[in-house]
Design an enzyme around this catalytic site. Structure first.
Site, mmCIF file in Angstrom:
data_model
loop_
_atom_site.group_PDB
_atom_site.id
_atom_site.type_symbol
_atom_site.label_atom_id
_atom_site.label_comp_id
_atom_site.label_asym_id
_atom_site.label_seq_id
_atom_site.Cartn_x
_atom_site.Cartn_y
_atom_site.Cartn_z
ATOM 1 N N HIS A 21 0.800 -1.223 0.000
ATOM 2 C CA HIS A 21 0.000 0.000 0.000
ATOM 3 C C HIS A 21 0.838 1.282 0.000
ATOM 4 O O HIS A 21 0.319 2.351 -0.326
ATOM 5 C CB HIS A 21 -0.927 0.011 1.221
ATOM 6 C CG HIS A 21 -2.026 -1.004 1.146
ATOM 7 N ND1 HIS A 21 -3.328 -0.664 0.813
ATOM 8 C CD2 HIS A 21 -2.038 -2.340 1.346
ATOM 9 C CE1 HIS A 21 -4.077 -1.752 0.828
ATOM 10 N NE2 HIS A 21 -3.314 -2.787 1.147
ATOM 11 N N ASP A 39 3.803 9.630 -0.875
ATOM 12 C CA ASP A 39 2.632 8.859 -0.457
ATOM 13 C C ASP A 39 2.371 7.750 -1.462
ATOM 14 O O ASP A 39 2.527 7.958 -2.674
ATOM 15 C CB ASP A 39 1.399 9.761 -0.378
ATOM 16 C CG ASP A 39 0.610 9.550 0.903
ATOM 17 O OD1 ASP A 39 0.683 8.441 1.467
ATOM 18 O OD2 ASP A 39 -0.079 10.491 1.339
#
Length: 475
Positions: free
Chosen positions: A169, A382
């Site tokens: 992720h 991110d």
């Protein structure tokens, strides 16, 4: 998703539940994240079993609570118990003080502890042993995220031959950065024991392939497709793909259009009448670029005096790891910057920065998304950043502008209709704030309608289907 012939075993660091005790009464409730929402129907359809740490100690009546969850939610949970020391060393230590900063390109925040690494290996082996005890022939196993990179390798040692999928992720680092990890060979070999490796972006996929090819001499590319690459590693074939995660668009869109959220959004703007709202919503973390964002807003006020009294920044910071020195220092830095900006620029009836240091409930979060004309989503790095997608899905009138970091995974699919910035470039981000503020209404609507249509089409349910279908084909 249609009925499948295979049982699905989901594995994550935490079970998708909240276990709590209020006045001596124990309770269990389903988690509220988008991943849980998307996977629940699939788990029910496929007699699913979710494996993970329950987040509580031995004092909780876990068997009773898990039985209640199965009756209410329609699928089973299987706990992996951890001691407080294991949580400290495996999760807070190696996962979040070594892998998290390293994979987010913040080497200076890394703590390379042998003891933490050894505990990380032990916990991954325990997860694998637990999985091996409950899995059956034909099961599909889907392991999630950087806390469990070695589970696949330990499963193979336990003789598990079922299809193994892994989704990462967070970002995957470049070769030069990954080599800084003292245990890089064991970690990359562990990942190569999965049949399908999923990453957020094409860049992450390419970074992994380069690391595998450079560090493991017996690894070669044998086939390239648009969404995945097939590697040969010894006698095995491994698919490496990118599957950008998303949100449940309909859930956010419908809730944001509700009367309750509409009234709350109106109240927010009524209190700041006649101004455009900029919004930042972040967990307290050094990867989110909050100080750089505040500096850019300060620079915008200094550079463009016409913004004075016509714009306000609402910065929501959700407390996290407040006992860790790096996070305490970050909190102090944010407090100092907010105080300085408000001291320098506030006028009677106008405060430039409204600083909210707490989590927001669902209605208030959606109301902030609805009320804000501009969202500042500017992390230093991110994996994806779902706040960007949540903001767009909640902009039911198509009147928002998204300012987005080019270092967020979301930039790959949203960058064309957002205003992309380098969060380290204070001057450039200040200019983007002015551009968003002055953007004509027709251009706002055009950009936002395209962003919303893409999120609606590529929602989290499609993400789940794509990964599971690719995993089925991988074996």
């Amino acid at each position: 998703m249609s009925q499948q012939s295979h049982r699905l075993l989901m594995v994550s660091n935490r079970l998708p539940v909240v276990v709590s005790c209020v006045e001596g009464r124990w309770d269990i409730s389903a988690g509220s994240g988008g991943l849980v929402t998307a996977l629940s129907p699939v788990m029910k359809q496929n007699d699913g079993l979710w494996i993970g740490w329950p987040g509580c100690g031995e004092e909780a009546p876990l068997n009773e609570l898990l039985s209640r969850f199965r009756a209410e939610e329609g699928y089973r949970l299987h706990p992996v118990p951890l001691t407080e020391e294991e949580v400290e060393r495996y999760y807070w230590g190696f996962s979040n003080e070594t892998l998290w900063p390293l994979f987010h390109d913040l080497l200076g925040n890394c703590n390379f502890s042998l003891e933490n690494w050894q505990t990380y290996r032990q916990v991954n082996e325990r997860f694998a042993r637990t999985i091996a005890e409950v899995c059956k022939a034909g099961d599909l196993l889907w392991v999630h995220d950087y806390q469990l990179t070695l589970v696949g390798a330990y499963l193979r040692k336990h003789g598990v031959r079922q299809a193994l999928g892994y989704f990462h992720h967070i970002p995957f680092p470049s070769l030069d950065l990954f080599r800084r990890l003292p245990w890089n060979l064991e970690l990359i070999r562990g990942l190569m024991e999965y049949d399908l490796l999923g990453f957020q972006t094409l860049r992450d996929r390419r970074n992994f392939i380069r690391c595998a090819h450079s560090l493991l001499p017996d690894t070669e590319v044998i086939r390239r497709h648009r969404h995945h690459t097939t590697l040969r590693h010894g006698q095995r074939k491994v698919r490496v793909g990118h599957f950008p995660i998303s949100i449940d668009f309909d859930e956010f869109n419908d809730a944001a259009a509700s009367k309750e959220v509409d009234e709350a959004a109106w109240f927010l703007h009524e209190n700041i009448e006649g101004r455009q709202l900029l919004l930042g919503v972040d967990r307290l973390d050094y990867t989110k670029g909050i100080p750089e964002r505040l500096l850019a807003f300060e620079r915008a006020l200094a550079k463009y005096p016409d913004l004075m009294r016509k714009i306000s920044l609402v910065q929501v910071v959700v407390p996290s790891r407040t006992m860790v020195p790096d996070y305490r220092d970050l909190k102090g830095q944010i407090d100092q910057l907010v105080g300085r900006i408000n001291a320098q620029y506030s006028e009677h009836g106008w405060i430039p920065v409204h600083y909210v240091y707490r989590s927001l409930d669902r209605v208030q979060l959606l109301a902030h998304y609805r009320a804000a004309e501009i969202a500042l989503v500017t992390p230093l790095c991110d994996g994806m950043n779902l706040v960007a997608k949540e903001y767009c899905a909640s902009s039911v009138h198509n009147n928002g502008v998204l300012i987005l970091s080019e270092f967020a995974g979301a930039a790959d699919t949203m960058g064309e209709n957002a205003l992309l910035v380098n969060p380290y470039d204070i001057e450039g981000t200040a200019d983007a704030i002015r551009q968003a503020f002055t953007m004509p209404q027709h251009e706002r609507k055009r950009r936002m309608s395209v962003l919303r249509a893409d999120i609606r089409r590529n929602d989290v349910h499609r993400w789940v289907r794509r990964f599971i279908e690719t995993l089925q084909r991988s074996r």
